[in-house]
Design an enzyme around this catalytic site. Structure first.
Site, PDB file in Angstrom:
ATOM      1  N   ALA A 157       0.839  -1.193   0.000  1.00 39.71           N
ATOM      2  CA  ALA A 157       0.000   0.000   0.000  1.00 39.71           C
ATOM      3  C   ALA A 157       0.874   1.243   0.000  1.00 39.71           C
ATOM      4  CB  ALA A 157      -0.909  -0.002   1.224  1.00 39.71           C
ATOM      5  N   GLY A 205       2.274   4.816   1.097  1.00 39.32           N
ATOM      6  CA  GLY A 205       2.490   5.353   2.432  1.00 39.32           C
ATOM      7  C   GLY A 205       3.779   4.834   3.033  1.00 39.32           C
ATOM      8  N   LYS A 241      -4.074  -5.558   6.392  1.00 43.74           N
ATOM      9  CA  LYS A 241      -3.052  -5.275   7.404  1.00 43.74           C
ATOM     10  C   LYS A 241      -2.760  -6.552   8.194  1.00 43.74           C
ATOM     11  CE  LYS A 241      -3.411  -1.167   9.350  1.00 43.74           C
ATOM     12  NZ  LYS A 241      -3.942   0.017  10.079  1.00 43.74           N
ATOM     13  N   ASP A 290     -13.064   2.058  10.457  1.00 41.97           N
ATOM     14  CA  ASP A 290     -13.536   0.748  10.906  1.00 41.97           C
ATOM     15  C   ASP A 290     -12.683  -0.339  10.259  1.00 41.97           C
ATOM     16  OD1 ASP A 290     -15.081  -1.136  12.174  1.00 41.97           O
ATOM     17  OD2 ASP A 290     -16.755  -1.020  10.760  1.00 41.97           O
TER      18      ASP A 290
END
Length: 606
Positions: free
Chosen positions: A334, A336, A355, A390
């Protein structure tokens, strides 16, 4: 239809007898779950009318755990009998057929299927999808559009002006509490409705307003949800209702605003908010109605937002499976800054990040895998106030190996070997969180125009203050741990160091007369666990290179109080007095202005 009571006499050697008992037991478990869920949901109306906010918060936590508790109870009941059965899988397939017949006429069929599969996956410790024993369907499925007006919604037409129509709508709902100024609220809402129609549709013509019969409760608010229709046009209409003390101590309910655009209503159903309490016998019809006015919202998000988070997970996985079958892009890291605790990857075309907790954490991280899971559980149970993303928790997902970027897969097998493994041509992930993909704030500040970057920077400060007011200490305030939603709201998504704010000790940096003390790279004074020194914040909160310095200076002007110990101690004092602001899911500028607002304390709504 069966009452759901399982049979008690079974012959373990008779597969048919065992299968019938399994179907009855799972069905009884589902009936118990949905009854518990609906009972807690039904109490929201009473909590609102009596202003029992602590009870409402406690019910939210209870309801969140109801599905898992009943599934585990059902599994524990079935396991001993199934182990004694010669053909376990054959008996389960027969039970599946019987269960499917049992639920076919239920108006919550989709939720009953999810419950069965939750039990199945725990019984057989399923990896990926087990077509042999699950209720599997990855194709298209019907989603009612709420066409049964007698049980889903009512329609109002304008005959004496918009204010009269709004007043009739508001009067049709029974809150058990009087309105403080019904006529005035209707006039304010009617005027805003007319202004919207003229500005957006260039006409005051309106075919009607469809309003869902059920009320959406969350936190201290009640929301009446509907849609405006004219010709081929449709837009949401939401009436937020608050209950408190007005001027002169008079108790009652008031209309706080009216939301009239897809963007405004979408934020109401945001993945950064807690789940609604919505009593409905037909969840699919409710979701279908909401989808008709919020086309950008996924079915998964909508089911989750109305409290059916387990079915939201199921729908998300089915969507992912279909997408994988009809796409070819690779699963990659991802965007970042790489984390020290999590490996984060994504299928860019699907708008979700995955994750995985790493096996080991390099210094200065001082935590454990279980502690990280506990913090994600804290976020799931806490009011996310529109500032925390969430997360869905999955176990034993399986993907084709050739869909992974080779470098990413090598990294996962090296850094997360306890969680990720390769079996033949499959990558199996034993535990993973999924979150909606957002734009990492550190990249957003560098890549967007100066105006957008400044707006995000200032909202970052508001996000930190909202989290603090909600008793959340993020732990890491780096911009890389925050992201920007499609609506431009800044949200937090890195939870490995999150804790409750009232557990922190905010301290001033001690003064020293020794120059060598100030030159040391490590503190010369004692630092205990839980100590936080706000005066140090500017050193690591400063923006990444490439961001105009003027934006940082603007941030310090507006949010410089974040760098003071007094600010944080003051927040803790207000938390100790239970003086928590109300975080409304719409900007403060949209609220109706009147003398003596019902609930004057307002969090900075994203």
């Amino acid at each position: 239809m069966s009452t759901g009571e399982p049979v008690t006499e079974i012959d373990p050697a008779d597969d048919g007898d065992v299968a019938a008992w399994i179907a009855d037991t799972v069905y009884a478990g589902y009936v118990e779950f949905i009854a518990t869920f609906q009972s807690l949901t039904r109490r929201a109306a009473t909590n609102f009318s009596s202003r029992s906010w602590p009870t409402q918060d406690a019910d939210a936590v209870k309801r969140l755990s109801a599905h898992t508790e009943v599934v585990q109870k059902t599994v524990a009941e079935i396991h001993p009998h199934l182990r004694a059965t010669p053909d376990r899988r054959g008996a389960w397939r027969t039970a599946r057929t019987s269960y499917r017949r049992r639920i076919t006429q239920r108006s919550d069929l989709e939720l009953a299927e999810t419950f069965f599969n939750s039990v199945t996956r725990r019984i057989f410790t399923t990896i990926g999808v087990d077509n042999d024993v699950e209720l599997r369907w990855f194709g298209a499925s019907t989603l009612p559009r709420g066409l049964d007006r007698s049980e889903t919604f009512g329609t109002w037409t304008r005959t004496r002006g918009s204010a009269a129509m709004v007043e009739a709508i508001l009067e049709s709902y029974d809150f058990g509490v009087p309105w403080v100024d019904l006529n005035g609220d209707a006039r304010r809402a009617g005027a805003r409705l007319d202004a919207f129609l003229l500005d957006s549709w260039d006409t005051l013509d309106l075919d009607g307003i469809d309003m869902l019969d059920t009320v959406f409760y969350r936190n201290k608010g009640a929301y009446l949800v509907g849609r405006l229709r004219h010709l081929n046009r449709v837009t949401p209409v939401v009436f937020p209702v608050l209950h408190g003390e007005a001027l002169h101590g008079e108790e009652g309910i008031q209309l706080d605003t009216v939301l009239l655009t897809e963007s405004q209503a979408s934020r109401l159903f945001s993945f950064t908010r807690s789940y609604f309490f919505v009593e409905t016998p037909k969840p699919a019809a409710l979701v279908g109605f909401c989808k008709s006015m919020l086309p950008m919202k996924s079915i998964s998000e909508l089911y989750t937002s109305v409290g059916f988070n387990q079915h939201g997970k199921t729908t998300l996985y089915r969507s992912l499976y279909r997408h994988m079958q009809n796409s070819h892009d690779k699963i990659v890291r991802a965007r970042g800054t790489p984390g020290m605790v999590m490996s984060v990857f994504t299928l860019v075309s699907f708008n979700v990040v995955f994750k995985v907790i790493k096996d080991r954490f390099d210094p200065p991280k001082n935590t454990t895998r279980q502690a990280v899971r506990d913090r994600y559980r804290l976020v799931a149970q806490h009011d996310r106030v529109g500032r925390m993303v969430d997360a869905h928790e999955f176990e034993n997902l399986s993907f084709d190996r050739d869909r992974f970027d080779p470098d990413l897969l090598e990294e996962l097998l090296t850094e997360a070997a306890l969680t990720v493994r390769v079996e033949d041509d499959q990558v199996v992930i034993s535990h993973v969180y999924t979150e909606r993909q957002v734009y990492p704030l550190n990249l957003y500040l560098r890549e967007m125009s100066a105006d957008r970057a400044e707006a995000a920077a200032l909202d970052w400060g508001c996000a930190i203050k909202d989290l603090a007011a909600a008793n959340i200490w993020p732990g890491d305030l780096f911009t890389k741990n925050f992201g920007v939603t499609r609506h431009g709201s800044v949200v937090f998504y890195d939870y490995d160091e999150i804790t409750l704010l009232d557990e922190c000790r905010f301290r001033h940096i001690p003064q020293s007369d020794d120059h060598e003390h100030e030159m040391r790279s490590t503190p010369w004074f004692a630092v205990e666990p839980g100590d936080v020194f706000p005066e140090q914040f500017p050193t690591f909160m400063s923006f990444p290179s490439g961001v105009p310095s003027e934006i940082w200076e603007r941030f310090r002007t507006v949010h410089g109080d974040l760098f003071t110990t007094d600010f944080w101690i003051d927040v803790q004092g207000r938390l100790a007095e239970h003086d928590v602001p109300d975080f409304y899911p719409y900007p403060d500028r949209l609220r109706f202005r009147r003398g003596g607002p019902l609930l004057p304390k307002v969090g900075s709504a994203p």
